[in-house]
Design a protein around this motif. Structure first.
Motif, PDB file in Angstrom:
ATOM      1  N   ALA A 187       0.833  -1.207   0.000  1.00  0.00           N
ATOM      2  CA  ALA A 187       0.000   0.000   0.000  1.00  0.00           C
ATOM      3  C   ALA A 187       0.871   1.262   0.000  1.00  0.00           C
ATOM      4  O   ALA A 187       0.597   2.232  -0.729  1.00  0.00           O
ATOM      5  N   LYS A 188       1.930   1.264   0.806  1.00  0.00           N
ATOM      6  CA  LYS A 188       2.833   2.414   0.847  1.00  0.00           C
ATOM      7  C   LYS A 188       3.501   2.632  -0.503  1.00  0.00           C
ATOM      8  O   LYS A 188       3.632   3.778  -0.969  1.00  0.00           O
ATOM      9  N   ALA A 189       3.934   1.540  -1.133  1.00  0.00           N
ATOM     10  CA  ALA A 189       4.581   1.656  -2.435  1.00  0.00           C
ATOM     11  C   ALA A 189       3.624   2.217  -3.483  1.00  0.00           C
ATOM     12  O   ALA A 189       3.999   3.076  -4.287  1.00  0.00           O
ATOM     13  N   LEU A 190       2.380   1.748  -3.469  1.00  0.00           N
ATOM     14  CA  LEU A 190       1.396   2.240  -4.432  1.00  0.00           C
ATOM     15  C   LEU A 190       1.059   3.699  -4.188  1.00  0.00           C
ATOM     16  O   LEU A 190       0.844   4.470  -5.136  1.00  0.00           O
ATOM     17  N   GLN A 191       1.015   4.111  -2.928  1.00  0.00           N
ATOM     18  CA  GLN A 191       0.758   5.517  -2.612  1.00  0.00           C
ATOM     19  C   GLN A 191       1.869   6.400  -3.149  1.00  0.00           C
ATOM     20  O   GLN A 191       1.613   7.477  -3.711  1.00  0.00           O
ATOM     21  N   GLN A 192       3.105   5.959  -2.997  1.00  0.00           N
ATOM     22  CA  GLN A 192       4.228   6.743  -3.510  1.00  0.00           C
ATOM     23  C   GLN A 192       4.188   6.827  -5.030  1.00  0.00           C
ATOM     24  O   GLN A 192       4.410   7.891  -5.610  1.00  0.00           O
ATOM     25  N   LEU A 193       3.898   5.717  -5.681  1.00  0.00           N
ATOM     26  CA  LEU A 193       3.843   5.703  -7.137  1.00  0.00           C
ATOM     27  C   LEU A 193       2.688   6.532  -7.677  1.00  0.00           C
ATOM     28  O   LEU A 193       2.791   7.142  -8.742  1.00  0.00           O
ATOM     29  N   SER A 194       1.597   6.575  -6.928  1.00  0.00           N
ATOM     30  CA  SER A 194       0.420   7.315  -7.378  1.00  0.00           C
ATOM     31  C   SER A 194       0.598   8.822  -7.254  1.00  0.00           C
ATOM     32  O   SER A 194      -0.174   9.588  -7.830  1.00  0.00           O
ATOM     33  N   HIS A 195       1.617   9.242  -6.524  1.00  0.00           N
ATOM     34  CA  HIS A 195       1.860  10.673  -6.354  1.00  0.00           C
ATOM     35  C   HIS A 195       3.117  11.124  -7.100  1.00  0.00           C
ATOM     36  O   HIS A 195       3.629  12.204  -6.837  1.00  0.00           O
ATOM     37  N   GLN A 196       3.582  10.314  -8.026  1.00  0.00           N
ATOM     38  CA  GLN A 196       4.767  10.665  -8.793  1.00  0.00           C
ATOM     39  C   GLN A 196       4.527  11.842  -9.718  1.00  0.00           C
ATOM     40  O   GLN A 196       5.477  12.492 -10.152  1.00  0.00           O
ATOM     41  N   GLU A 197       3.283  12.137 -10.020  1.00  0.00           N
ATOM     42  CA  GLU A 197       3.001  13.237 -10.946  1.00  0.00           C
ATOM     43  C   GLU A 197       3.484  14.577 -10.393  1.00  0.00           C
ATOM     44  O   GLU A 197       3.788  15.492 -11.137  1.00  0.00           O
ATOM     45  N   THR A 198       3.563  14.685  -9.084  1.00  0.00           N
ATOM     46  CA  THR A 198       4.029  15.944  -8.484  1.00  0.00           C
ATOM     47  C   THR A 198       5.527  16.132  -8.704  1.00  0.00           C
ATOM     48  O   THR A 198       6.049  17.226  -8.533  1.00  0.00           O
ATOM     49  N   LYS A 199       6.225  15.039  -9.062  1.00  0.00           N
ATOM     50  CA  LYS A 199       7.661  15.118  -9.296  1.00  0.00           C
ATOM     51  C   LYS A 199       7.992  14.714 -10.726  1.00  0.00           C
ATOM     52  O   LYS A 199       9.046  14.170 -11.010  1.00  0.00           O
ATOM     53  N   ILE A 200       7.096  15.013 -11.612  1.00  0.00           N
ATOM     54  CA  ILE A 200       7.207  14.530 -12.983  1.00  0.00           C
ATOM     55  C   ILE A 200       8.461  15.033 -13.685  1.00  0.00           C
ATOM     56  O   ILE A 200       9.054  14.331 -14.513  1.00  0.00           O
ATOM     57  N   THR A 201       8.905  16.232 -13.359  1.00  0.00           N
ATOM     58  CA  THR A 201      10.057  16.788 -14.048  1.00  0.00           C
ATOM     59  C   THR A 201      11.359  16.115 -13.647  1.00  0.00           C
ATOM     60  O   THR A 201      12.386  16.278 -14.309  1.00  0.00           O
ATOM     61  N   ASN A 202      11.356  15.347 -12.578  1.00  0.00           N
ATOM     62  CA  ASN A 202      12.558  14.672 -12.115  1.00  0.00           C
ATOM     63  C   ASN A 202      12.732  13.281 -12.717  1.00  0.00           C
ATOM     64  O   ASN A 202      13.687  12.582 -12.386  1.00  0.00           O
ATOM     65  N   HIS A 203      11.820  12.886 -13.583  1.00  0.00           N
ATOM     66  CA  HIS A 203      11.864  11.537 -14.138  1.00  0.00           C
ATOM     67  C   HIS A 203      12.234  11.563 -15.609  1.00  0.00           C
ATOM     68  O   HIS A 203      11.889  12.485 -16.350  1.00  0.00           O
ATOM     69  N   ALA A 204      12.910  10.536 -16.038  1.00  0.00           N
ATOM     70  CA  ALA A 204      13.153  10.314 -17.456  1.00  0.00           C
ATOM     71  C   ALA A 204      12.138   9.282 -17.918  1.00  0.00           C
ATOM     72  O   ALA A 204      12.150   8.147 -17.450  1.00  0.00           O
ATOM     73  N   PHE A 205      11.284   9.661 -18.821  1.00  0.00           N
ATOM     74  CA  PHE A 205      10.194   8.787 -19.229  1.00  0.00           C
ATOM     75  C   PHE A 205      10.563   7.985 -20.473  1.00  0.00           C
ATOM     76  O   PHE A 205      11.249   8.483 -21.377  1.00  0.00           O
ATOM     77  N   ALA A 206      10.086   6.768 -20.494  1.00  0.00           N
ATOM     78  CA  ALA A 206      10.216   5.928 -21.698  1.00  0.00           C
ATOM     79  C   ALA A 206       8.879   5.962 -22.410  1.00  0.00           C
ATOM     80  O   ALA A 206       7.874   5.566 -21.842  1.00  0.00           O
ATOM     81  N   GLU A 207       8.862   6.429 -23.625  1.00  0.00           N
ATOM     82  CA  GLU A 207       7.624   6.482 -24.392  1.00  0.00           C
ATOM     83  C   GLU A 207       7.655   5.366 -25.423  1.00  0.00           C
ATOM     84  O   GLU A 207       8.617   5.211 -26.162  1.00  0.00           O
ATOM     85  N   ILE A 208       6.590   4.570 -25.449  1.00  0.00           N
ATOM     86  CA  ILE A 208       6.478   3.485 -26.409  1.00  0.00           C
ATOM     87  C   ILE A 208       5.932   4.062 -27.717  1.00  0.00           C
ATOM     88  O   ILE A 208       4.868   4.684 -27.734  1.00  0.00           O
ATOM     89  N   THR A 209       6.671   3.872 -28.777  1.00  0.00           N
ATOM     90  CA  THR A 209       6.264   4.453 -30.049  1.00  0.00           C
ATOM     91  C   THR A 209       5.189   3.602 -30.719  1.00  0.00           C
ATOM     92  O   THR A 209       4.910   2.490 -30.306  1.00  0.00           O
TER      93      THR A 209
END
Length: 251
Positions: free
Chosen positions: A227-249
């Motif tokens: 539950a804690k892990a899912l809560q952290q992952l669900s709030h990643q949008e607030t730190k979106i600029t700190n992530h390198a995203f992989a986009e599937i073409t």
């Protein structure tokens, strides 16, 4: 997923009845076709941007339970979409509610690796089938919240996912079951054309780390950490600029 019941034909069983053994299968022609159309046509055309982080956290071998948040019916298509590159040639098996195994939808679900659970009519057979799949090194997809929630919050998890994982690990020493938390976020509560999606894949939870003797307490501890892990992952949008995203073409 706290309790289970199912039938091969996905028909709703009468109260207090036990149904025939649970099975799941993947159609050798429908599954590749559905994957091809979904990956290259349906999902890229329907959604705006699909962003994925944490694909390196998905084990390429061994028994795995993918545990996503549940925000829309699209989740069942986006999980294979996000994990396909890591789980090459592996057909996912889905635990789904018995209501999703009705009619035409049920016909497709049953042939794409889905098998039903029914919390109102408990049966050990579905749990046993899940354990057997893990012992066969399969990958299961189980939505631990049980239902769809569109408020962006992680709701109370059902303990069944932890109990299943512990049962599989205790029944086959050294099996090495891992649970992968996945946070799915949509830019709109009710996804429509052009909606953006972000999928954050968390670090594996190793089932052996929770085996201390009492399956009830071990399951409780594992469920709390999931539950804690899912809560952290669900709030990643607030730190979106700190992530390198992989986009599937779309190719």
């Amino acid at each position: 997923m706290e309790s289970y019941s199912s039938s091969d034909t996905c028909q709703r069983p009468p109260a207090n009845s036990e149904v025939a053994g649970t099975t799941s299968r993947v159609s050798p022609w429908l599954s590749p076709l559905a994957h091809l159309l979904g990956r290259h046509c349906l999902l890229p055309l329907f959604f705006g941007q699909i962003r994925i982080t944490g694909q390196k956290n998905i084990p390429t071998t061994g028994p795995v339970i993918l545990a996503p948040t549940h925000r829309a019916r699209w989740d069942a298509l986006l999980v294979p979409y996000a994990t396909a590159d890591c789980l090459k040639k592996q057909d996912l098996r889905f635990m789904v509610t018995i209501d999703e195994c009705q009619g035409l939808q049920g016909w497709f679900v049953r042939r794409l690796g889905g098998f039903p659970v029914n919390s109102k009519h408990p049966s050990i057979r579905t749990l046993r089938h899940g354990v057997e799949l893990l012992q066969q090194q399969k990958t299961l997809v189980i939505f631990p919240e049980g239902n769809i929630f569109r408020d962006g919050q992680v709701h109370q998890l059902k303990p069944g996912i932890a109990r299943l994982a512990l049962s599989a690990e205790s029944g086959d020493s050294g099996l090495g079951v891992k649970i992968i938390p996945i946070g799915i976020n949509y830019s709109q509560p009710y996804p429509n054309w052009g909606t953006d999606v972000s999928i954050h894949i968390g670090s594996p939870i190793r089932v052996t780390d929770y085996m201390h003797g009492s399956i009830k307490q071990d399951a409780k501890n594992m469920t709390a950490d999931l539950a804690k892990a899912l809560q952290q992952l669900s709030h990643q949008e607030t730190k979106i600029t700190n992530h390198a995203f992989a986009e599937i073409t779309n190719s």
